[in-house]
Design an enzyme around this catalytic site. Structure first.
Site: not given
Length: 567
Positions: A9, A82, A84, A86, A300, A302, A345
């Site tokens: 990203e 990433d 997650d 999103e 990470y 988030r 995560h």
């Protein structure tokens, strides 16, 4: 000639990852999202099963053109956005925008930008998880529906340029509700009464607090009640009726999740949630460390999981044993799991515990250093043994009245050798005179009575708002900072000395939302929606069902509001 293409990203990661993978790999960045709903239209086809209509985001044409050239040259393509929902959705959008079906395309995720993690992820390449993509699509569509249908109403009825959002409207409501509580609060008077007792043979008096009538706790409400107690005690003979010694332990804290990191950075470093996330992003994507080149120094950022990988666990244990001693290496506190967390995560932690904050201080900016130090210390503490206190509590009786005094001192500091939470630990370290035991006679020297009033609930701060949103199950780790940033940017809320206050505009918008769209600003409804989205990501709920159930009710509410709401 590079045979494999890795798409990430952010451009900040490109150098770092290229260095790990070597000459066979080309690494390119999508700069975040590449497709979204059009700005000028609703972008959701309500007539045809709620099909979303995506277009290339303005300014992303060149990036996509470059990526297409790279794709042509590559034998295999790895989408490394990433880890997650999103990120999963961005990978899918890239797949669509670059027309990658029919090519060898793999999705890889890593939780930290380190050589081991990136190389390991290539061994576990998989297909895009459409459940995660659909959960993200559903969230984006619900937000779009609320924003697109309600914002024009606010423009018409209040003023132009306002916006309504699904999560932000609930956050605004929570702040407004607290404000109402504060305004409606009626303070009540109460008194505290301390007594100074002389212990035979000791120089310093013993200060004890009024408890009540022997076994019944009593709150003194007025000055007259305080005077009556004093009068009762003037001639009384006081003696120690009980001395209890005990031990208590204080557990090590959990490692950070997004929400607890935002709260602690706000309390300890005075950072806004937005600033915390910006700095954490830099530490995750990679910092230029002298002698090491660019490396990601935290995992990470988030996450709502407090899980720690076995490898990190072992790394921490051997570091603690070596630096602090065997007796400091703990089991690690485990969180009692409530709602389902995105447990792909891990907690936020340093990627290498041996990289101490002081060692790399030179390579970080002042704020990066302070945040890294907070994360490093918290993680180390979470892997250490509890602190132990020796506690003493004393009861003093005379003429039917009881005073009490309690003290505790640290006998083993455990995790506190690395990390102390707030000032409580300073206050807790006091000892009582050795000569106190049961039946010791004491003489009363003086009283100190003080008037107090009960306090209204505190105004929200960014930190306490994040905690509340998390407790209520509203929003997800990636949404806390943008939600708060938005309500501040729209001037619905202002921030003074950390506290959040609702503006007149915020009150008007909240009142209108409560009147016209009660479900949207309803806390339980919003939390339930999050649970449904979790269901989509697990593959148990169909995303179109959520969207098609939500929209007709919203549409009806909008039409009623257009007629009924006054300006």
């Amino acid at each position: 000639m590079a045979k494999y293409l890795v798409i990430v990203e952010s451009p900040a990661k490109v150098k770092t990852i290229k260095k790990f993978l070597g000459a066979n790999y080309e690494v390119a960045a999508s700069n975040g999202h590449v497709r979204d709903f059009p700005k000028s239209q609703f972008g959701i086809d309500v007539e045809h099963d709620y099909e979303p209509k995506y277009i290339t985001i303005r300014g992303k044409g060149d990036i996509l053109a470059n990526l297409r050239k790279e794709v042509k040259k590559a034998e295999k393509i790895y989408l490394a956005t990433d880890p997650d929902r999103e990120g999963e959705a961005i990978s899918w959008h890239l797949m669509e925008a670059l027309k990658l079906s029919g090519k060898k395309v793999y999705r890889i995720t890593f939780n930290e930008i380190t050589k081991t993690a990136v190389k390991e992820s290539l061994k576990h390449a998989r297909e895009i998880d459409m459940n995660l993509v659909d959960a993200q699509q559903a969230r984006r569509m619900l937000d779009r529906m609320v924003g697109y249908r309600i914002s024009p109403l606010l423009w018409a009825k209040v003023k132009r340029g306002l916006s309504a959002g699904r999560v932000q409207s609930v956050a605004l409501r929570i702040i407004c509700d607290r404000e109402e509580e504060i305004n409606a609060f009626i303070p009540e008077e109460y008194w505290t009464l301390d007594a100074a007792f002389q212990i035979p043979g000791e120089r310093k008096p013993l200060i004890a607090k009024y408890y009540g009538e022997q076994d019944t706790k009593r709150i003194l409400k007025t000055a007259a009640e305080v005077e009556a107690v004093k009068k009762d005690c003037e001639k009384a003979e006081f003696q120690v009726s009980d001395v209890k010694k005990g031990e208590r332990i204080k557990k090590a804290p959990l490692p950070f999740t997004t929400s607890t990191l935002q709260q602690e950075a706000s309390k300890v470093l005075n950072f806004s949630t937005q600033k915390t996330m910006r700095l954490a992003q830099q530490l995750y994507e990679g910092v230029d460390i002298k002698g090491n080149g660019t490396v990601g120094i935290i995992t990470y950022l988030r996450t709502d999981s407090t899980r720690v990988s076995e490898e990190a666990e072992n790394m921490a244990r051997s570091y603690i044993t070596e630096k602090y001693g065997e007796q400091y290496a703990g089991e690690g506190t485990v969180k009692k799991g409530g709602q389902k967390i995105q447990d792909a995560h891990e907690a936020i932690r340093p990627t290498d515990v041996a990289r101490t904050p002081l060692e790399i201080k030179e390579s970080l900016s002042r704020d990066q250093f302070r945040l890294y130090q907070l994360i490093w210390k918290r993680f180390m503490a979470s892997r250490m043994t509890p602190a132990k206190y020796e506690t003493t509590s004393v009861k003093i009786d005379g003429n039917g009245h009881r005073f009490t005094v309690a003290a505790s001192k640290v006998i083993f500091d455990g995790f506190m050798s690395v990390y102390t939470m707030d000032d409580e630990d300073k206050a807790e370290n006091r000892t009582l005179a050795k000569s106190i035991d049961k039946d010791t006679k004491l003489s009363l020297k003086e009283f100190d009575g003080e008037q107090h009033f009960t306090q209204p609930p505190a105004h929200y701060t960014e930190a306490s708002l994040v905690r509340t949103l998390e407790e209520l199950g509203i929003g997800r780790p990636s949404t806390y900072a943008p939600t708060i940033t938005t309500i501040l940017a729209r001037h619905y809320v202002i921030k003074e000395n950390k506290n959040l206050y609702v503006t007149e505009l915020g009150e008007v918008v909240n009142k209108m939302m409560k009147e016209a769209f009660p479900t949207i600003v309803d806390v339980n409804f919003t939390a339930n929606m999050e649970a449904l989205l979790d269901g989509v990501s697990e593959g148990t709920v169909d995303w179109k069902t959520i969207v098609s159930n939500f929209y007709p009710d919203l549409e009806e509410a909008v039409q009623n509001a257009e007629k009924e709401l006054e300006e």
